[in-house]
Write a protein that holds these residues in place. Sequence first.
Motif, PDB file in Angstrom:
ATOM      1  N   HIS A 187     -36.707 -30.077   8.373  1.00  0.00           N
ATOM      2  CA  HIS A 187     -35.346 -30.555   8.241  1.00  0.00           C
ATOM      3  C   HIS A 187     -35.066 -30.711   6.748  1.00  0.00           C
ATOM      4  O   HIS A 187     -35.996 -30.839   5.959  1.00  0.00           O
ATOM      5  CB  HIS A 187     -35.160 -31.887   8.977  1.00  0.00           C
ATOM      6  CG  HIS A 187     -34.839 -31.692  10.427  1.00  0.00           C
ATOM      7  ND1 HIS A 187     -34.505 -32.725  11.259  1.00  0.00           N
ATOM      8  CD2 HIS A 187     -34.799 -30.576  11.190  1.00  0.00           C
ATOM      9  CE1 HIS A 187     -34.261 -32.262  12.478  1.00  0.00           C
ATOM     10  NE2 HIS A 187     -34.439 -30.956  12.463  1.00  0.00           N
ATOM     11  N   PHE A 188     -33.784 -30.688   6.401  1.00  0.00           N
ATOM     12  CA  PHE A 188     -33.426 -30.808   4.994  1.00  0.00           C
ATOM     13  C   PHE A 188     -32.400 -31.904   4.834  1.00  0.00           C
ATOM     14  O   PHE A 188     -31.438 -31.990   5.601  1.00  0.00           O
ATOM     15  CB  PHE A 188     -32.861 -29.481   4.474  1.00  0.00           C
ATOM     16  CG  PHE A 188     -33.880 -28.378   4.483  1.00  0.00           C
ATOM     17  CD1 PHE A 188     -34.751 -28.215   3.414  1.00  0.00           C
ATOM     18  CD2 PHE A 188     -34.001 -27.533   5.578  1.00  0.00           C
ATOM     19  CE1 PHE A 188     -35.718 -27.214   3.432  1.00  0.00           C
ATOM     20  CE2 PHE A 188     -34.968 -26.531   5.607  1.00  0.00           C
ATOM     21  CZ  PHE A 188     -35.828 -26.365   4.538  1.00  0.00           C
ATOM     22  N   ILE A 228     -27.103 -31.083  -5.281  1.00  0.00           N
ATOM     23  CA  ILE A 228     -27.970 -30.351  -6.201  1.00  0.00           C
ATOM     24  C   ILE A 228     -29.296 -29.964  -5.577  1.00  0.00           C
ATOM     25  O   ILE A 228     -30.062 -29.214  -6.154  1.00  0.00           O
ATOM     26  CB  ILE A 228     -28.260 -31.174  -7.475  1.00  0.00           C
ATOM     27  CG1 ILE A 228     -28.717 -32.576  -7.081  1.00  0.00           C
ATOM     28  CG2 ILE A 228     -27.022 -31.223  -8.357  1.00  0.00           C
ATOM     29  CD1 ILE A 228     -29.252 -33.364  -8.235  1.00  0.00           C
ATOM     30  N   GLY A 229     -29.576 -30.503  -4.390  1.00  0.00           N
ATOM     31  CA  GLY A 229     -30.854 -30.147  -3.797  1.00  0.00           C
ATOM     32  C   GLY A 229     -31.008 -30.744  -2.419  1.00  0.00           C
ATOM     33  O   GLY A 229     -30.075 -31.351  -1.878  1.00  0.00           O
ATOM     34  N   ALA A 230     -32.198 -30.532  -1.856  1.00  0.00           N
ATOM     35  CA  ALA A 230     -32.493 -31.104  -0.550  1.00  0.00           C
ATOM     36  C   ALA A 230     -33.988 -31.377  -0.471  1.00  0.00           C
ATOM     37  O   ALA A 230     -34.795 -30.639  -1.048  1.00  0.00           O
ATOM     38  CB  ALA A 230     -32.094 -30.140   0.565  1.00  0.00           C
ATOM     39  N   GLU A 231     -34.334 -32.448   0.220  1.00  0.00           N
ATOM     40  CA  GLU A 231     -35.745 -32.710   0.474  1.00  0.00           C
ATOM     41  C   GLU A 231     -36.111 -32.087   1.817  1.00  0.00           C
ATOM     42  O   GLU A 231     -35.401 -32.261   2.815  1.00  0.00           O
ATOM     43  CB  GLU A 231     -36.028 -34.212   0.518  1.00  0.00           C
ATOM     44  CG  GLU A 231     -37.505 -34.502   0.831  1.00  0.00           C
ATOM     45  CD  GLU A 231     -37.890 -35.978   0.764  1.00  0.00           C
ATOM     46  OE1 GLU A 231     -36.990 -36.838   0.642  1.00  0.00           O
ATOM     47  OE2 GLU A 231     -39.106 -36.257   0.842  1.00  0.00           O
ATOM     48  N   ALA A 232     -37.206 -31.349   1.826  1.00  0.00           N
ATOM     49  CA  ALA A 232     -37.719 -30.759   3.066  1.00  0.00           C
ATOM     50  C   ALA A 232     -38.563 -31.805   3.779  1.00  0.00           C
ATOM     51  O   ALA A 232     -39.458 -32.410   3.182  1.00  0.00           O
ATOM     52  CB  ALA A 232     -38.582 -29.535   2.744  1.00  0.00           C
ATOM     53  N   VAL A 279     -31.179 -32.570   8.421  1.00  0.00           N
ATOM     54  CA  VAL A 279     -30.707 -31.666   9.480  1.00  0.00           C
ATOM     55  C   VAL A 279     -31.525 -30.377   9.441  1.00  0.00           C
ATOM     56  O   VAL A 279     -32.210 -30.103   8.460  1.00  0.00           O
ATOM     57  CB  VAL A 279     -29.201 -31.323   9.324  1.00  0.00           C
ATOM     58  CG1 VAL A 279     -28.329 -32.544   9.554  1.00  0.00           C
ATOM     59  CG2 VAL A 279     -28.923 -30.704   7.957  1.00  0.00           C
ATOM     60  N   SER A 280     -31.399 -29.582  10.497  1.00  0.00           N
ATOM     61  CA  SER A 280     -32.140 -28.317  10.568  1.00  0.00           C
ATOM     62  C   SER A 280     -31.726 -27.405   9.412  1.00  0.00           C
ATOM     63  O   SER A 280     -30.654 -27.577   8.819  1.00  0.00           O
ATOM     64  CB  SER A 280     -31.816 -27.622  11.884  1.00  0.00           C
ATOM     65  OG  SER A 280     -30.495 -27.107  11.827  1.00  0.00           O
ATOM     66  N   PHE A 311     -28.123 -27.177   7.622  1.00  0.00           N
ATOM     67  CA  PHE A 311     -28.016 -27.463   6.185  1.00  0.00           C
ATOM     68  C   PHE A 311     -27.310 -26.315   5.479  1.00  0.00           C
ATOM     69  O   PHE A 311     -26.402 -26.533   4.678  1.00  0.00           O
ATOM     70  CB  PHE A 311     -29.392 -27.705   5.556  1.00  0.00           C
ATOM     71  CG  PHE A 311     -29.319 -28.034   4.093  1.00  0.00           C
ATOM     72  CD1 PHE A 311     -28.843 -29.262   3.663  1.00  0.00           C
ATOM     73  CD2 PHE A 311     -29.681 -27.091   3.141  1.00  0.00           C
ATOM     74  CE1 PHE A 311     -28.730 -29.559   2.311  1.00  0.00           C
ATOM     75  CE2 PHE A 311     -29.570 -27.384   1.783  1.00  0.00           C
ATOM     76  CZ  PHE A 311     -29.099 -28.620   1.371  1.00  0.00           C
ATOM     77  N   LEU A 312     -27.724 -25.107   5.797  1.00  0.00           N
ATOM     78  CA  LEU A 312     -27.122 -23.936   5.155  1.00  0.00           C
ATOM     79  C   LEU A 312     -25.629 -23.842   5.465  1.00  0.00           C
ATOM     80  O   LEU A 312     -24.824 -23.588   4.576  1.00  0.00           O
ATOM     81  CB  LEU A 312     -27.855 -22.660   5.578  1.00  0.00           C
ATOM     82  CG  LEU A 312     -27.440 -21.374   4.860  1.00  0.00           C
ATOM     83  CD1 LEU A 312     -27.613 -21.498   3.353  1.00  0.00           C
ATOM     84  CD2 LEU A 312     -28.253 -20.190   5.388  1.00  0.00           C
ATOM     85  N   SER A 313     -25.234 -24.107   6.723  1.00  0.00           N
ATOM     86  CA  SER A 313     -23.798 -23.966   6.996  1.00  0.00           C
ATOM     87  C   SER A 313     -23.001 -25.113   6.377  1.00  0.00           C
ATOM     88  O   SER A 313     -21.906 -24.898   5.875  1.00  0.00           O
ATOM     89  CB  SER A 313     -23.490 -23.771   8.484  1.00  0.00           C
ATOM     90  OG  SER A 313     -24.032 -24.804   9.227  1.00  0.00           O
TER      91      SER A 313
END
Length: 285
Positions: A43-44, A56-60, A261-262, A266-268
């Motif tokens: 998840h991100f 600016i970013g996301a934590e996995a 989120v998945s 996240f991408l959308s």
Amino acid sequence: RAKLVGRGAWRFFEPEMNQEARLRRELEQDLRLALAESDFRLHFQPQVDLFRGRLIGAEALLRWDRPGHGPVPPALFVEVAEESGLITGIGAWVLEEACRQAAAWPSMVSVAVNVSPAQFRLGNLARTVRSALEASGLPPGRLELEITEGVLFNNTEDAQRQFREIRALGVRIAMDDFGTGFSSLGYLHSFPCDKIKIDRSFIAKLGQSESSEAIVRAILGMARAFRVRVVAEGVETAEQASFLMNEGCHEAQGYYFGRPVSGDAFLSDLLDGGHRAPHGTCIGQ
Ligand code: C2E
Ligand code: MG
Ligand code: MG
Ligand code: MG
């Protein structure tokens, strides 16, 4: 059967202890199978720049649906993975998968990956990181590793070497859960890092506890002196976000800005610009 407990005292092995050991062994076996089949997900969770008001970013964050049991909290299975040595393989999978997904994101969005102290001890982390970057094509400047202060404690010299190797690749290092462990100025000196992540226990008490506010201010002041960036974790309210902004904290992460989120979601969201900016407006990339 008896078991040696504490200072040489023998005690009969209690049935509950037996039971607990058995449950852990079963969890470990399932974890081993999951690793063999790469049966994990990531998840991100968004990370925002408070001043520029943008993502600016996301934590996995690692997720595991254990067959027949449902989701297991990562804090629980990561511990079993560390004790059994499975963390090396699982951690390599996380790095590879996080880099692979992040390579498809807009170029100003980085990914932060948690690494456990055991990955420093058991493997050659710099090599694992390099191969994840090469396989994905993700530029090193878009990868950040989150380490806990535990890394600094064991095997200092080797840890320092690996630290240098990783930063030489152009990958950033963030100190996770800062303020909860044994952080000291000395460690910041021996392990120069790029970023400090203020633990969410301090953020949760902002507005309620003067000492938490003082701790957050002190961490921010120290970070300025060391010229490292600061991200606050676990930001849940607008009040916490504005306190942090007023005190000069650069970055934030937490439910207020977005839950984990998945990768697809996240991408959308990223493409729609659906994340909350500090003042409640939506921010794109
Ligand atoms: P962490 O690295 O400190 O991750 C932040 C945790 O805080 C995540 O829990 C996240 O879902 C949660 N969180 C984020 N924002 C908020 C908020 O506003 N309020 C509250 N109450 N919680 C928030 P999660 O996903 O359960 O992960 C727990 C821990 O498991 C992580 O703590 C990290 O130590 C470990 N972990 C997760 N993924 C990995 C991984 O891939 N590798 C390793 N080694 N450890 C991992
Ligand atoms: Mg983390
Ligand atoms: Mg953390
Ligand atoms: Mg934490």
